[in-house]
Scaffold this motif. Structure first.
Motif, mmCIF file in Angstrom:
data_model
loop_
_atom_site.group_PDB
_atom_site.id
_atom_site.type_symbol
_atom_site.label_atom_id
_atom_site.label_comp_id
_atom_site.label_asym_id
_atom_site.label_seq_id
_atom_site.Cartn_x
_atom_site.Cartn_y
_atom_site.Cartn_z
ATOM 1 N N GLU A 13 -24.809 13.635 21.695
ATOM 2 C CA GLU A 13 -24.017 14.639 22.502
ATOM 3 C C GLU A 13 -23.558 16.510 21.030
ATOM 4 N N THR A 14 -24.081 15.906 19.931
ATOM 5 C CA THR A 14 -23.847 17.165 18.955
ATOM 6 C C THR A 14 -25.085 17.820 19.355
ATOM 7 N N THR A 15 -25.584 17.354 19.789
ATOM 8 C CA THR A 15 -27.408 18.629 19.907
ATOM 9 C C THR A 15 -27.049 19.182 20.940
ATOM 10 N N ALA A 16 -26.530 18.345 22.393
ATOM 11 C CA ALA A 16 -26.033 19.171 23.103
ATOM 12 C C ALA A 16 -25.018 20.161 23.183
ATOM 13 N N ARG A 17 -24.282 19.767 22.898
ATOM 14 C CA ARG A 17 -22.876 20.391 22.528
ATOM 15 C C ARG A 17 -23.080 21.860 21.278
ATOM 16 N N LEU A 18 -24.406 21.532 20.521
ATOM 17 C CA LEU A 18 -24.483 22.792 19.634
ATOM 18 C C LEU A 18 -25.711 23.676 20.206
ATOM 19 N N GLY A 19 -26.795 22.732 21.132
ATOM 20 C CA GLY A 19 -27.964 23.482 21.466
ATOM 21 C C GLY A 19 -29.058 23.057 20.245
ATOM 22 N N SER A 20 -28.403 22.285 19.177
ATOM 23 C CA SER A 20 -30.356 22.974 18.475
ATOM 24 C C SER A 20 -30.021 22.153 17.387
ATOM 25 N N PHE A 21 -31.399 21.023 17.267
ATOM 26 C CA PHE A 21 -31.766 20.003 16.606
ATOM 27 C C PHE A 21 -31.300 20.392 15.009
ATOM 28 N N LEU A 60 -29.881 21.590 28.662
ATOM 29 C CA LEU A 60 -30.097 19.838 29.249
ATOM 30 C C LEU A 60 -30.910 19.703 30.518
ATOM 31 N N THR A 61 -31.428 18.516 30.223
ATOM 32 C CA THR A 61 -32.252 18.565 31.891
ATOM 33 C C THR A 61 -30.632 17.997 32.582
ATOM 34 N N GLN A 62 -30.922 17.689 34.036
ATOM 35 C CA GLN A 62 -29.681 16.901 35.094
ATOM 36 C C GLN A 62 -29.385 16.135 35.100
ATOM 37 N N ALA A 63 -30.643 14.913 34.070
ATOM 38 C CA ALA A 63 -29.622 13.780 33.666
ATOM 39 C C ALA A 63 -29.637 14.113 32.220
ATOM 40 N N GLY A 64 -29.553 14.974 30.948
ATOM 41 C CA GLY A 64 -28.832 15.345 30.008
ATOM 42 C C GLY A 64 -27.898 15.796 30.339
ATOM 43 N N ARG A 65 -27.045 16.158 31.612
ATOM 44 C CA ARG A 65 -26.025 16.969 31.401
ATOM 45 C C ARG A 65 -25.322 16.072 31.935
ATOM 46 N N GLU A 66 -25.910 15.191 32.671
ATOM 47 C CA GLU A 66 -25.145 13.927 33.439
ATOM 48 C C GLU A 66 -24.769 12.640 32.225
ATOM 49 N N LEU A 67 -25.320 12.788 31.389
ATOM 50 C CA LEU A 67 -25.355 11.957 29.514
ATOM 51 C C LEU A 67 -24.274 11.773 29.173
ATOM 52 N N LEU A 68 -24.113 13.743 29.393
ATOM 53 C CA LEU A 68 -23.660 14.883 27.921
ATOM 54 C C LEU A 68 -22.225 14.384 28.366
ATOM 55 N N THR A 69 -21.606 14.165 30.192
ATOM 56 C CA THR A 69 -20.985 14.379 30.968
ATOM 57 C C THR A 69 -19.914 12.752 29.635
ATOM 58 N N THR A 70 -21.448 11.663 30.314
ATOM 59 C CA THR A 70 -20.469 10.384 29.984
ATOM 60 C C THR A 70 -20.413 10.216 28.595
ATOM 61 N N CYS A 71 -21.276 10.749 27.529
ATOM 62 C CA CYS A 71 -20.931 10.494 26.453
ATOM 63 C C CYS A 71 -19.174 10.728 25.942
ATOM 64 N N GLN A 72 -19.026 12.450 26.099
ATOM 65 C CA GLN A 72 -17.659 13.164 25.956
ATOM 66 C C GLN A 72 -16.747 12.062 26.558
ATOM 67 N N ASP A 73 -16.580 11.490 28.230
ATOM 68 C CA ASP A 73 -15.657 10.536 27.911
ATOM 69 C C ASP A 73 -15.715 8.885 27.062
ATOM 70 N N VAL A 74 -16.803 8.885 27.500
ATOM 71 C CA VAL A 74 -16.265 7.069 25.993
ATOM 72 C C VAL A 74 -16.234 8.046 24.902
ATOM 73 N N PHE A 75 -16.511 8.887 24.688
ATOM 74 C CA PHE A 75 -15.595 8.776 22.508
ATOM 75 C C PHE A 75 -14.233 9.096 23.201
ATOM 76 N N SER A 76 -13.815 10.099 24.134
ATOM 77 C CA SER A 76 -12.266 10.519 24.361
ATOM 78 C C SER A 76 -11.598 9.151 24.534
ATOM 79 N N GLN A 77 -12.617 8.119 24.926
ATOM 80 C CA GLN A 77 -11.560 6.891 25.734
ATOM 81 C C GLN A 77 -11.485 5.778 23.987
ATOM 82 N N LEU A 78 -12.486 6.150 23.202
ATOM 83 C CA LEU A 78 -12.742 5.502 21.592
ATOM 84 C C LEU A 78 -11.602 6.047 20.572
ATOM 85 N N ASP A 79 -11.914 7.147 21.192
ATOM 86 C CA ASP A 79 -10.396 7.784 20.000
ATOM 87 C C ASP A 79 -8.945 7.564 20.787
#
Length: 299
Positions: A13-21, A60-79
């Motif tokens: 999620e951090t890599t995808a958000r910042l666009g950089s390793f 991000l690939t299509q799979a990457g975009r789907e995973l990013l949305t899922t990660c954001q939902d998961v982290f939001s729910q955990l917070d």
């Protein structure tokens, strides 16, 4: 996905958000090889590439975009879960992400100060920006709540007005119109005008009024800052229309509000959030606090 770890998801999620390793490694305080390794393991688990690199740019690939949305939902729910647990314990602790347009800085810090005194364990991230950028943040679901003067109709929002935001004509105190009453709107055409930048809520409201009455003012300057406009007025460069809230400080004693027909333009401040967003305990607490507080205080 059952074999993916939370740490791998956080790194992704951090890599995808910042666009950089490299930037992800800096934010997470780990090495770049560790970031690459975690993303590689996660990619192997999912079975599809998550990123593609073209030149130096990471996409991000299509799979990457789907995973990013899922990660954001998961982290939001955990917070939100952590906030709910704190609430059950009788405390309020967690994070609040808030974006406001620049004019709101004339009153929001006072409200936040009172809120933080009441809830000292809440961390607040405050972004001050313009209407265009705040819409981008909305589209990317970057914040819990947004404070602005004109909620965009093209984004599905739940918005609630909380205080008035009248727009008034402002001039230097020695301006020849200062002593006049009920100044005809067309008289403004005789004086140089300072406008907010295109796209600002104030600019749109003023332009709508002028168009309605066929008024064509002589625009000498376009500026993107209320403070810059006030300094330009003090410098004798013209008159302008600003929110009355911009005159709340003693340093504005050399400015005056002109008594012009059809002014003030009635407007409101709104607090908004995405219509489909489930507000966290902290976000709902601040929203309720803001509504209650602004009903009692004069801004």
């Amino acid at each position: 996905m059952i074999h993916a770890t939370l740490h791998q998801l956080q790194v992704f999620e951090t890599t995808a958000r910042l666009g950089s390793f490299t930037k992800a490694a800096e934010e997470l305080d780990i090495t770049q090889p560790t970031v690459s390794s975690q993303v590689k393991q996660l990619t192997k688990t999912i079975g599809l590439p998550l990123f593609e690199q073209i030149g130096k740019q990471l996409y991000l690939t299509q799979a990457g975009r789907e995973l990013l949305t899922t990660c954001q939902d998961v982290f939001s729910q955990l917070d939100n879960f952590e906030m709910k647990i704190a609430d059950l314990k009788g405390t309020k602790e967690g994070k609040l992400s808030l974006s406001v347009i620049t004019t709101a800085t004339y009153f929001i810090p006072r409200i936040l100060g009172s809120f933080c005194l009441l809830y000292p364990d809440i961390d607040i991230s405050l972004q001050v920006t313009n209407h265009k950028q705040i819409q981008e943040r909305m589209l990317n679901n970057q914040d819990d709540l947004y404070i602005l003067s004109q909620p965009p109709c093209e984004i599905d929002l739940k918005s609630q007005p909380f205080i008035d935001n009248p727009l008034v004509v402002i001039a230097r105190k020695d301006h020849p119109l200062v002593e006049n009453q009920q100044i005809p709107l067309e008289m403004l055409e005789a004086y140089p005008f300072i406008m907010r930048e295109l796209g600002s809520g104030t600019r749109k409201a003023v332009q709508n009024l002028f168009n309605e009455h066929n008024i064509n003012v002589r625009v000498r300057l376009e500026l993107g800052s209320n403070e810059a406009i006030k300094q330009a007025i003090l410098g004798g460069l013209g008159i302008s229309v600003l929110s009355k809230h911009t005159l709340t400080f003693a340093s504005n004693e050399d400015l005056a509000i002109l008594d012009v027909e059809n002014f003030p333009i009635p407007r409101h401040w709104y607090i908004s959030h995405l219509a489909g967003k489930q507000l966290s305990v902290i976000a709902q607490t601040f929203l309720d606090f803001l509504i209650d507080r602004t009903q009692l205080m004069e801004l």
